[in-house]
Motif scaffolding. Structure first.
Motif, PDB file in Angstrom:
ATOM      1  N   ASP A   6      59.890  49.812  35.229  1.00 63.43           N
ATOM      2  CA  ASP A   6      58.575  49.684  34.608  1.00 63.43           C
ATOM      3  C   ASP A   6      58.189  50.885  33.750  1.00 63.43           C
ATOM      4  N   LEU A   7      59.003  51.917  33.758  1.00 60.82           N
ATOM      5  CA  LEU A   7      58.702  53.115  32.988  1.00 60.82           C
ATOM      6  C   LEU A   7      59.078  52.935  31.521  1.00 60.82           C
ATOM      7  N   THR A   8      58.388  53.635  30.638  1.00 60.59           N
ATOM      8  CA  THR A   8      58.711  53.596  29.214  1.00 60.59           C
ATOM      9  C   THR A   8      59.969  54.416  28.963  1.00 60.59           C
ATOM     10  N   GLN A  10      60.248  56.889  26.961  1.00 59.20           N
ATOM     11  CA  GLN A  10      59.893  58.304  26.920  1.00 59.20           C
ATOM     12  C   GLN A  10      59.761  58.884  28.331  1.00 59.20           C
ATOM     13  N   GLU A  11      59.196  58.100  29.251  1.00 59.45           N
ATOM     14  CA  GLU A  11      59.082  58.568  30.637  1.00 59.45           C
ATOM     15  C   GLU A  11      60.471  58.731  31.265  1.00 59.45           C
ATOM     16  N   LEU A  12      61.357  57.782  30.978  1.00 61.27           N
ATOM     17  CA  LEU A  12      62.718  57.870  31.498  1.00 61.27           C
ATOM     18  C   LEU A  12      63.440  59.096  30.933  1.00 61.27           C
ATOM     19  N   ILE A  13      63.230  59.364  29.653  1.00 63.14           N
ATOM     20  CA  ILE A  13      63.868  60.523  29.023  1.00 63.14           C
ATOM     21  C   ILE A  13      63.359  61.816  29.651  1.00 63.14           C
ATOM     22  N   SER A  73      58.595  57.684  20.371  1.00 63.52           N
ATOM     23  CA  SER A  73      58.348  56.359  20.951  1.00 63.52           C
ATOM     24  C   SER A  73      59.266  55.273  20.412  1.00 63.52           C
ATOM     25  N   ARG A  74      60.369  55.644  19.800  1.00 64.89           N
ATOM     26  CA  ARG A  74      61.327  54.656  19.309  1.00 64.89           C
ATOM     27  C   ARG A  74      62.743  55.108  19.651  1.00 64.89           C
ATOM     28  N   PHE A  75      63.027  55.189  20.938  1.00 67.76           N
ATOM     29  CA  PHE A  75      64.342  55.622  21.385  1.00 67.76           C
ATOM     30  C   PHE A  75      65.438  54.737  20.811  1.00 67.76           C
ATOM     31  N   LEU A  76      65.249  53.408  20.829  1.00 68.28           N
ATOM     32  CA  LEU A  76      66.287  52.500  20.363  1.00 68.28           C
ATOM     33  C   LEU A  76      66.603  52.747  18.890  1.00 68.28           C
TER      34      LEU A  76
END
Length: 192
Positions: A6-8, A10-13, A73-76
């Motif tokens: 459920d984390l974004t 950015q939170e995972l990074i 906010s656009r890791f992909l």
């Protein structure tokens, strides 16, 4: 269920940079299919795509640890840019294209899908994917690349323009002409 799902991104990074490896595993699993499919469609060779895919994630890990990733906010999109540049580097070295592979499925996904669909469904899907791959192969290289980045990598036109180093209008034009060429091809052939 993964406690990180459920984390974004950015939170995972942020968690990964602070030493939480399972957070990075979640991030990889979240984007691996789309990123791998994009690489496969660009290099048109599954084995080579697997090598580039691993190389891309090594570059991502190195960039994250060295602080070169900006939280946009656009890791992909950032990962696709790294993948695209890796593919371009490969082409500069090898200077060649092989046959397009349209889809990637991991073994677990394939097994689950096999249970859910009939053999006839799989044959029809494989035939459609083969014909789509043939149609993509007949597109000019720049139009094919534009379609892959727009629809398989799900990049915005702005992101696509930045990655390839073109204007937004050129990106729009390439996608438009690619779609027009595909429509012409579909008009002369039937998918099934």
């Amino acid at each position: 269920m993964n406690k990180y799902s459920d984390l974004t991104d950015q939170e995972l990074i942020r968690l990964y940079i602070s030493g939480n490896n399972p957070a990075f595993t979640t991030l990889v699993h979240r984007h691996k299919r789309r990123l791998f499919t994009t690489i496969v469609l660009l290099v048109r060779d599954r084995a080579l795509a697997e090598d580039i895919f691993q190389e891309v994630f090594i570059k991502i890990v190195n960039a994250l640890h060295s602080g070169r990733y900006t939280d946009n906010s656009r890791f992909l999109a950032w990962a696709v840019r790294i993948a695209h540049n890796s593919c371009i580097s490969h082409f500069r070295k090898a200077n060649g294209w092989s046959k397009t592979v349209v889809e990637y499925h991991d073994e677990i996904g394939d097994s689950m899908e096999m249970m859910e669909h009939s053999a006839e469904h799989h044959m029809i899907t494989a035939e459609i994917n083969h014909k789509i791959g043939d149609m993509l192969d007949r597109l000019p290289k720049l139009q094919r690349e534009a379609l892959i980045l727009r629809y398989y990598a799900d990049l915005s036109y702005k992101e696509m323009a930045q990655i390839v180093g073109i204007s937004i209008n050129t990106a729009l034009g390439r996608v438009r002409y690619a779609l027009m060429n595909l429509r012409k091809q579909v008009g002369t052939e039937t998918l099934v």
